[in-house]
Design an enzyme around this catalytic site. Structure first.
Site, short mmCIF file in Angstrom:
data_model
loop_
_atom_site.label_atom_id
_atom_site.label_comp_id
_atom_site.label_asym_id
_atom_site.label_seq_id
_atom_site.Cartn_x
_atom_site.Cartn_y
_atom_site.Cartn_z
N TYR A 57 0.82 -1.19 0.00
CA TYR A 57 0.00 0.00 0.00
C TYR A 57 0.87 1.26 0.00
O TYR A 57 1.38 1.68 1.03
CB TYR A 57 -0.93 0.02 1.22
CG TYR A 57 -1.84 -1.18 1.34
CD1 TYR A 57 -2.21 -1.94 0.23
CD2 TYR A 57 -2.35 -1.56 2.59
CE1 TYR A 57 -3.03 -3.05 0.36
CE2 TYR A 57 -3.19 -2.66 2.71
CZ TYR A 57 -3.52 -3.40 1.60
OH TYR A 57 -4.34 -4.50 1.73
N HIS A 142 0.40 -12.26 1.45
CA HIS A 142 -0.35 -11.31 0.62
C HIS A 142 -0.42 -11.79 -0.83
O HIS A 142 0.57 -11.82 -1.54
CB HIS A 142 0.32 -9.93 0.67
CG HIS A 142 -0.59 -8.81 0.29
ND1 HIS A 142 -0.19 -7.50 0.25
CD2 HIS A 142 -1.90 -8.80 -0.07
CE1 HIS A 142 -1.21 -6.72 -0.09
NE2 HIS A 142 -2.24 -7.50 -0.31
#
Length: 326
Positions: A57, A142
């Site tokens: 992010y 992830h």
């Protein structure tokens, strides 16, 4: 706000509503440090104590901002999760460009897939440095979609070892699909999963694989992407709404509009119902919603507090718009 224990290891408690910090990485548009800090403050004031971030992010910006916003809080009062699998590598040759993956930040690092033991340890060490926190509570793999073998054979054992040593408190996987998450639940020693976009008012694929597996194995399910990246975020879907981070197909726009109409007839709205629907399954422990401003936090908390009529679900099921099941 009520805290719910992760079933297998109750030392980790997640509030029913979690704060997704992707917008702190300037997802889609730039935000100031102050705007994001105000969002975290509003979440804290509302009783939210679970905060989720990732190196992906904003190429580390979300982790830095979230850590700064939480650092003065009593550490025992909140839970932070981050993710491993994308190692950030300096990229001076592209530093003058904007990140190509949707975040309004300089592309001064590149993401390298790495689910090896060394990659997991390096990623977690870097996350600790960026957040400035003394520990990370929950670590997810992830998006290991194309990396099952290495993720299951190397990354999971590395995280299990860290959990057993008390370095982290819980481990899991976070993905935008449910079949592989179900496989992680059945075949590895994880505590929880984060499923994004696959158990929503528009999609219930997880009902057939992930949710039954999680219930059977005592693994907690955290649901993210309840708005399917925007399509369910408004009372009436707009013509330019997004789905899976792309322009929404016409047929899905029409379906979401039909759902919205029925929601209105039952005195609720599409986003209120979207938040309420995912809580109808016993395996779901927490819902994480991406929030980047105090106003978004306040509206999300309001929506989550709405008492959606139980009669809505049979009505949507009868209309062939959703599937219900435990």
């Amino acid at each position: 706000m009520k805290a719910v224990a992760v079933p297998r290891r109750p030392a980790v408690q997640l509030t029913e509503l979690g704060f997704g910090a992707s917008q702190g990485g300037n997802l889609y548009r730039a935000r100031s440090d102050e705007e994001f800090a105000a969002a975290v403050d509003a979440a804290w004031d509302a009783g939210i104590r679970y905060f989720d971030t990732a190196p992906h992010y904003g190429i580390g910006l979300s982790e830095r901002r979230l850590g700064a916003a939480l650092r003065s809080r009593p550490r025992h009062e909140f839970v932070v999760s981050t993710k491993v699998g994308r190692v950030l590598v300096p990229s001076p040759d592209t530093a003058h460009l904007t990140d190509p993956e949707g975040f309004e930040v300089a592309a001064d690092h590149r993401r390298v897939w790495d689910f090896s033991r060394d990659g997991v340890l390096r990623s977690l060490e870097s996350s600790l440095a960026r957040t400035g926190l003394d520990r990370i509570d929950v670590v997810y793999l992830h998006d290991p979609d194309e990396h099952w073998q290495q993720a299951a054979a190397e990354a999971v054992p590395a995280l299990v070892e860290l959990r057993d040593q008390g370095v982290i408190r819980a481990i899991g996987a976070g993905m935008n699909q449910s079949p592989m998450l179900a496989r992680f639940v059945r075949e590895t020693d994880i505590d929880l999963v984060m499923c994004a976009g696959r158990f929503t008012l528009l999609e219930q694929g997880a009902l057939h694989d992930l949710l039954p597996a999680a219930a059977e194995h005592g693994v907690a399910v955290v649901i993210a992407g309840v708005y399917n990246s925007g399509l369910l975020a408004r009372d009436r879907p707009s013509a330019n709404a997004t789905y899976n981070y792309q322009p929404a197909p016409v047929e899905l726009l029409e379906r979401a509009t039909r759902i919205a109409q029925i929601c209105q007839s039952y005195g609720t709205t599409l986003p209120e119902a979207a938040l309420a629907y995912v809580r109808t399954h016993d395996a779901v422990t927490c819902t994480v919603v991406g929030m980047g401003s105090a106003a978004q936090v306040k509206e999300t908390v309001r929506r989550a507090g709405v008492d959606v009529p139980a009669e809505l679900w049979p009505a949507l099921t009868s209309a062939g718009l959703i599937h219900c099941g435990q």
